[in-house]
Design a protein around this motif. Sequence first.
Motif, mmCIF file in Angstrom:
data_model
loop_
_atom_site.group_PDB
_atom_site.id
_atom_site.type_symbol
_atom_site.label_atom_id
_atom_site.label_comp_id
_atom_site.label_asym_id
_atom_site.label_seq_id
_atom_site.Cartn_x
_atom_site.Cartn_y
_atom_site.Cartn_z
ATOM 1 N N LEU A 5 21.298 -31.130 105.972
ATOM 2 C CA LEU A 5 22.526 -31.866 106.319
ATOM 3 C C LEU A 5 22.426 -32.590 107.655
ATOM 4 O O LEU A 5 23.409 -33.146 108.147
ATOM 5 C CB LEU A 5 23.704 -30.893 106.376
ATOM 6 C CG LEU A 5 24.015 -30.175 105.072
ATOM 7 C CD1 LEU A 5 25.186 -29.237 105.241
ATOM 8 C CD2 LEU A 5 24.298 -31.182 103.970
ATOM 9 N N VAL A 10 24.877 -35.354 109.222
ATOM 10 C CA VAL A 10 26.206 -35.390 108.587
ATOM 11 C C VAL A 10 27.278 -34.975 109.605
ATOM 12 O O VAL A 10 27.130 -33.998 110.326
ATOM 13 C CB VAL A 10 26.265 -34.446 107.356
ATOM 14 C CG1 VAL A 10 27.678 -34.396 106.798
ATOM 15 C CG2 VAL A 10 25.297 -34.909 106.285
ATOM 16 N N CYS A 39 31.598 -34.370 110.248
ATOM 17 C CA CYS A 39 32.943 -34.273 109.639
ATOM 18 C C CYS A 39 33.949 -33.781 110.675
ATOM 19 O O CYS A 39 33.595 -33.042 111.585
ATOM 20 C CB CYS A 39 32.935 -33.369 108.406
ATOM 21 S SG CYS A 39 32.230 -31.743 108.666
ATOM 22 N N PRO A 85 32.214 -34.878 103.511
ATOM 23 C CA PRO A 85 31.074 -35.714 103.115
ATOM 24 C C PRO A 85 30.335 -35.035 101.954
ATOM 25 O O PRO A 85 30.158 -33.812 101.975
ATOM 26 C CB PRO A 85 30.208 -35.744 104.376
ATOM 27 C CG PRO A 85 31.140 -35.450 105.506
ATOM 28 C CD PRO A 85 32.186 -34.536 104.947
ATOM 29 N N ARG A 141 27.283 -34.634 100.834
ATOM 30 C CA ARG A 141 26.148 -33.747 101.092
ATOM 31 C C ARG A 141 26.603 -32.419 101.679
ATOM 32 O O ARG A 141 26.106 -31.358 101.329
ATOM 33 C CB ARG A 141 25.159 -34.409 102.067
ATOM 34 C CG ARG A 141 24.096 -35.257 101.382
ATOM 35 C CD ARG A 141 23.402 -36.183 102.367
ATOM 36 N NE ARG A 141 22.639 -35.464 103.368
ATOM 37 C CZ ARG A 141 22.312 -35.952 104.568
ATOM 38 N NH1 ARG A 141 22.681 -37.163 104.897
ATOM 39 N NH2 ARG A 141 21.616 -35.243 105.423
ATOM 40 N N PHE A 142 27.581 -32.493 102.560
ATOM 41 C CA PHE A 142 28.079 -31.273 103.194
ATOM 42 C C PHE A 142 28.824 -30.408 102.175
ATOM 43 O O PHE A 142 28.637 -29.192 102.109
ATOM 44 C CB PHE A 142 28.999 -31.614 104.373
ATOM 45 C CG PHE A 142 29.303 -30.435 105.252
ATOM 46 C CD1 PHE A 142 28.516 -30.182 106.372
ATOM 47 C CD2 PHE A 142 30.349 -29.561 104.968
ATOM 48 C CE1 PHE A 142 28.778 -29.083 107.182
ATOM 49 C CE2 PHE A 142 30.610 -28.466 105.770
ATOM 50 C CZ PHE A 142 29.823 -28.222 106.886
#
Length: 396
Positions: A211, A214, A216, A291, A293-294
């Motif tokens: 990750l 990434v 958030c 997100p 991928r997260f």
Amino acid sequence: MAGSTSRYDVIIIGAGAAGLMCAATAGYRGRKVLVLDHANKPGKKILMSGGGRCNFTNLNSTPANFLSDNPHYCISALKRYTPQDFVELVDRHGVEYEEKAPGQLFCKDSAKDILNVLLTECEWAGAEIRMNTSVSDIRQAGSGFSLKTRGGTLGCESLIVACGGLSIPTMGATGFGYEIAKQFGLGVLPTRAGLVPFTLHPELKQQLAPLSGVSCPVDAHCHQQHFREPMLVTHRGLSGPAMLQVSSYWQPGDAVHINLLPAENIHEDLLALRNSKPQSTIAHYLNQHLPKRFAQAFNDLHGWNGPLQGYRNQELEQVAGTLGDWTIKPAGTEGYRTAEVTLGGVDTRQLSSKTMAALDHPNLYFIGEVVDVTGHLGGHNFQWAWASGVAAGNVA
């Protein structure tokens, strides 16, 4: 001439934000001012700050945005030189800036603009700046001081220590300011890296490795201090504004609590989703709010499989608890190498909050990061540099 001493009214050690601000302020009072620094160029940390754009103040800065063992100390200086005062200075020099997050002012073009304001002010005020000059010895000489440098001996009435903390040693940071404080009998509180990314234990680091990059928005807290800002996963651990803010309050062994969905009522959301779309999944819910991928990685990490209709109320409550209070124990921090500031420093109980002078040595001053006053992320540390620099410069 061998053995001769060049004399100044004020010598400032450190050509950073606080030192330059102080030099201009004292110079405008007609004082003969010299700034010394062992680095090859002034204002190196100014130039690299804010990703090269310098977050030079915060319009909402208050004493509550600072950490100190003596929290009342910073109030006087901050009250007497406000963010608005610095904005007026920047405006006079025609620097263009923008407000990125609420209150956080950055240069539109480059941090060089702020450094140029300070250097221009020093020039106008007649303050001399001497780089590549290390101080090897400081002695009291009458009511003033004598400094030994490679370029000869210097004398001054007032000595101002503005040489910063230990953060970012590649920029030339050293503990010299603390040594001076100790030499003159002042206490120095334990120092540690602040506004610094966290490192993680191998297992979690490995799980989050894919990750890297990434980001958030989260609500992170530690010791009752909450910060609602973005979190960034890196290949070493966790960074981003939320983590940097929390790091200043974190001590080794502490847990950091992270609400991954601070804007949602997670438990109610999941119950409602189970009622309206029983075949939906937790992964689907996460995808809507985090997100992708997260969301995927976090879902896999906790093994949340199958449709929501297969989850009992209590299980959904546990899921909500994990998302709303993801608790991690960092392995440590990246340390001074990447820290934006140094916590701790010269004990402010031994300094005047009006002038920044040592109570037992009225002509010895400590300003900026070298003292035990550390701001939150977002322009507060620069505001302390300006305010403490002006406070000392007005009297030294």
